[in-house]
Scaffold this motif. Structure first.
Motif, PDB file in Angstrom:
ATOM      1  N   CYS B  47      29.321  16.456  23.652  1.00  0.00           N
ATOM      2  CA  CYS B  47      27.871  16.572  23.549  1.00  0.00           C
ATOM      3  C   CYS B  47      27.410  17.222  22.236  1.00  0.00           C
ATOM      4  CB  CYS B  47      27.327  17.369  24.733  1.00  0.00           C
ATOM      5  SG  CYS B  47      25.841  16.663  25.450  1.00  0.00           S
ATOM      6  N   GLU B  48      28.187  17.102  21.188  1.00  0.00           N
ATOM      7  CA  GLU B  48      27.811  17.709  19.912  1.00  0.00           C
ATOM      8  C   GLU B  48      27.446  16.676  18.850  1.00  0.00           C
ATOM      9  OE1 GLU B  48      27.592  20.896  18.968  1.00  0.00           O
ATOM     10  OE2 GLU B  48      28.427  21.895  20.729  1.00  0.00           O
ATOM     11  N   ILE B 131      14.171  15.372  12.894  1.00  0.00           N
ATOM     12  CA  ILE B 131      14.261  15.908  14.258  1.00  0.00           C
ATOM     13  C   ILE B 131      14.771  14.824  15.215  1.00  0.00           C
ATOM     14  CG2 ILE B 131      12.914  16.795  16.213  1.00  0.00           C
ATOM     15  CD1 ILE B 131      11.138  18.230  14.116  1.00  0.00           C
ATOM     16  N   GLY B 132      14.269  13.610  15.034  1.00  0.00           N
ATOM     17  CA  GLY B 132      14.691  12.511  15.907  1.00  0.00           C
ATOM     18  C   GLY B 132      16.186  12.249  15.828  1.00  0.00           C
ATOM     19  N   SER B 134      18.399  14.588  14.933  1.00  0.00           N
ATOM     20  CA  SER B 134      19.073  15.883  14.808  1.00  0.00           C
ATOM     21  C   SER B 134      20.257  16.041  15.753  1.00  0.00           C
ATOM     22  CB  SER B 134      18.072  17.031  15.018  1.00  0.00           C
ATOM     23  OG  SER B 134      17.541  16.986  16.331  1.00  0.00           O
ATOM     24  N   GLY B 135      20.394  15.164  16.735  1.00  0.00           N
ATOM     25  CA  GLY B 135      21.554  15.234  17.620  1.00  0.00           C
ATOM     26  C   GLY B 135      22.693  14.338  17.187  1.00  0.00           C
ATOM     27  N   LEU B 137      25.559  13.500  14.239  1.00  0.00           N
ATOM     28  CA  LEU B 137      26.275  13.944  13.038  1.00  0.00           C
ATOM     29  C   LEU B 137      26.825  12.738  12.279  1.00  0.00           C
ATOM     30  CD1 LEU B 137      28.390  16.973  14.349  1.00  0.00           C
ATOM     31  CD2 LEU B 137      26.221  17.017  13.103  1.00  0.00           C
TER      32      LEU B 137
END
Lengths: 297, 163
Positions: B47-48, B131-132, B134-135, B137
């Motif tokens: 979940c990273e 922000i959209g 931001s999850g 990488l």
């Protein structure tokens, strides 16, 4: 593992009485199991489709935020943003858009982490948790609820169904700020929430609570002495008291000394932002982004 | 560990798929192994990283850490659902054009987060785009070209709908 989707609140409570554990977004439960923190429970009851848990109801004296309300809703709901701004500040910092879409207020509270972002705001706003079982409904203060890192006083058959928050007086504001190393998928290094009520230019009430500096969310005590003082004096007093009362640990994220220092900085900024909101200034949610606290882009 | 098997139906990109799975299985694994849609990637499995991002009723979720049984009755959209036949979705076309793909492992997740963003905000600022996404990488591109691709797509789609 057995899995069922609750079709009503009574259904969920009956399943929990029979030993099932609740799941909403699973952002702690499932992630924890994949990280090896603990196996999934033998029985899971999904509560994410219950409209009873997803409502925000403004009463005469108390606002009831359903435990199933997601962080994505908390950070945009007009009532939460206007009246309980610190909760919106906190929700907007949780995880990523994906986390916020499915992660819930009740899950954050009942996971019991001392680093939970919504905890300190709920404390300074005087919230209570509503716990329900098949036979009973009771409200407990958050101080009674959180008994240590990852543990609560709730019985195994009790489901947190809502957070109950006293409606705010006039000339009041609240804010939550967090020290962070990155802007997403982050856990608070330290964080502070403040709720302030003003009488003209002076402070008439102030509450401050701290994130990630003690085994549970920690409310700063002794702030009665700042009643009647200026906002600046109250902010400085809150900073000093926060650093004195914190009992932080050292871990890979920060040393105890660094946490003890920075928690004072966060407390001061939280009081300042809460007071500015109490004066009617609009500071967009989250305060971290609006005022450039925490990680920059 | 018990091995309760649930026979369920998952709706992925509008197609119903009956599957019989252990209730503890994660959604990304079922999408890849039982259903055979391997566009969704498992990166960190923690979940990273966001490589596993799919849409559930239009909202992004980390499918590596979401129970597959919990997605029953909901609309799942994966990267395979973006293209229209052989015609790439504008997000896919633009991320190729800007050079926003290098190793490509993050790309499906990036595209799904971007799709969810543009669905709810057709005119995002650069900050909104950050922000959209931001999850998610990316270890190759440095992000700038991915952000440019999302911005270009927003402009393109607004132009289409305005005309």
């Amino acid at each position: 593992m057995s899995f069922a989707v609750a079709t009503s609140l009574d259904d969920a409570l009956a399943a929990m009485a029979a030993g099932a554990r609740p799941i909403a977004g699973g952002t702690d439960l499932v992630v924890g199991s994949r990280q090896g923190k603990g196996a999934l429970p033998d029985a899971i009851i999904a509560i994410d489709r219950l409209p009873e848990l997803a409502a925000i109801e403004v009463g005469d004296d108390v606002t009831r935020i359903g435990a199933g309300v997601t962080h994505a809703t908390l950070m945009t709901d007009a009532t939460v943003v206007d009246q309980f701004s610190s909760i919106a500040d906190a929700a907007a910092l949780v995880g990523s858009p994906a986390t916020r879409n499915v992660g819930t207020l009740g899950g954050n509270v009942m996971n019991g982490s001392p680093a939970m972002d919504t905890g300190a705001p709920l404390v300074v706003l005087g919230a209570e948790a509503e716990l329900r079982s098949v036979d009973a409904t009771r409200s407990v203060s958050l101080d009674e609820l959180w008994t240590g890192p990852g543990s609560t006083s709730a019985n195994a058959d009790e489901l947190c169904t809502a957070l109950l928050i006293p409606n705010r007086p006039a000339a009041s504001g609240s804010a939550y700020v967090r020290l962070e190393y990155r802007r997403a998928m982050e856990i608070a290094v330290v964080g502070a929430a403040a709720a302030v009520t003003l009488d003209g230019d002076t402070v008439s009430t102030v509450r401050v609570a701290l994130t990630a500096v003690a085994p549970t969310i920690l409310e700063v005590t002794g702030l009665d002495a700042v009643v009647g003082s200026t906002i600046d004096d109250a902010a400085v007093a809150a900073a000093t008291a926060a650093s004195e009362q914190a009992t932080p640990i050292s871990d890979l994220r920060a040393s105890d000394a660094y946490r003890r220092h920075t928690i004072g900085v966060m407390a001061r900024r939280a009081v300042d932002a809460a007071a500015r909101r109490a004066m009617g200034e609009t500071i967009a949610v989250p305060v971290n982004r609006a005022l450039g606290v925490g990680a920059v882009a | 560990m018990s091995t309760d098997i649930n026979a369920i139906e998952l709706t992925v990109n509008g197609v119903p798929y009956p599957v019989a799975i252990d209730t503890s299985r994660n959604l990304s694994g079922v999408l890849r192994n039982e259903i055979g849609l391997t566009g969704t990637k498992e990166g960190c499995d923690d979940c990273e990283c966001g490589a596993c991002m799919v849409l559930l009723d239009g909202q992004p979720i980390n499918s590596c850490s979401y129970l597959a049984v919990q997605a029953q009755g909901r609309e799942i959209t994966t990267v395979e659902g973006l293209a229209d036949g052989d015609e790439l979705h504008p997000l896919q076309r633009n991320i190729l054009a800007t050079g926003g793909v290098q190793c490509g492992f993050c790309t499906p997740g990036m595209l799904m987060s971007a799709q969810a963003l543009l669905d709810r905000n057709p005119d995002p600022s650069l900050e909104d785009i950050k922000i959209g996404l931001s999850g998610n990488l990316c270890r190759c591109t440095g992000y700038a070209r991915i952000l440019a691709a999302v911005d270009a797509t927003a402009v393109e789609l607004r132009g289409t709908s305005d005309s």
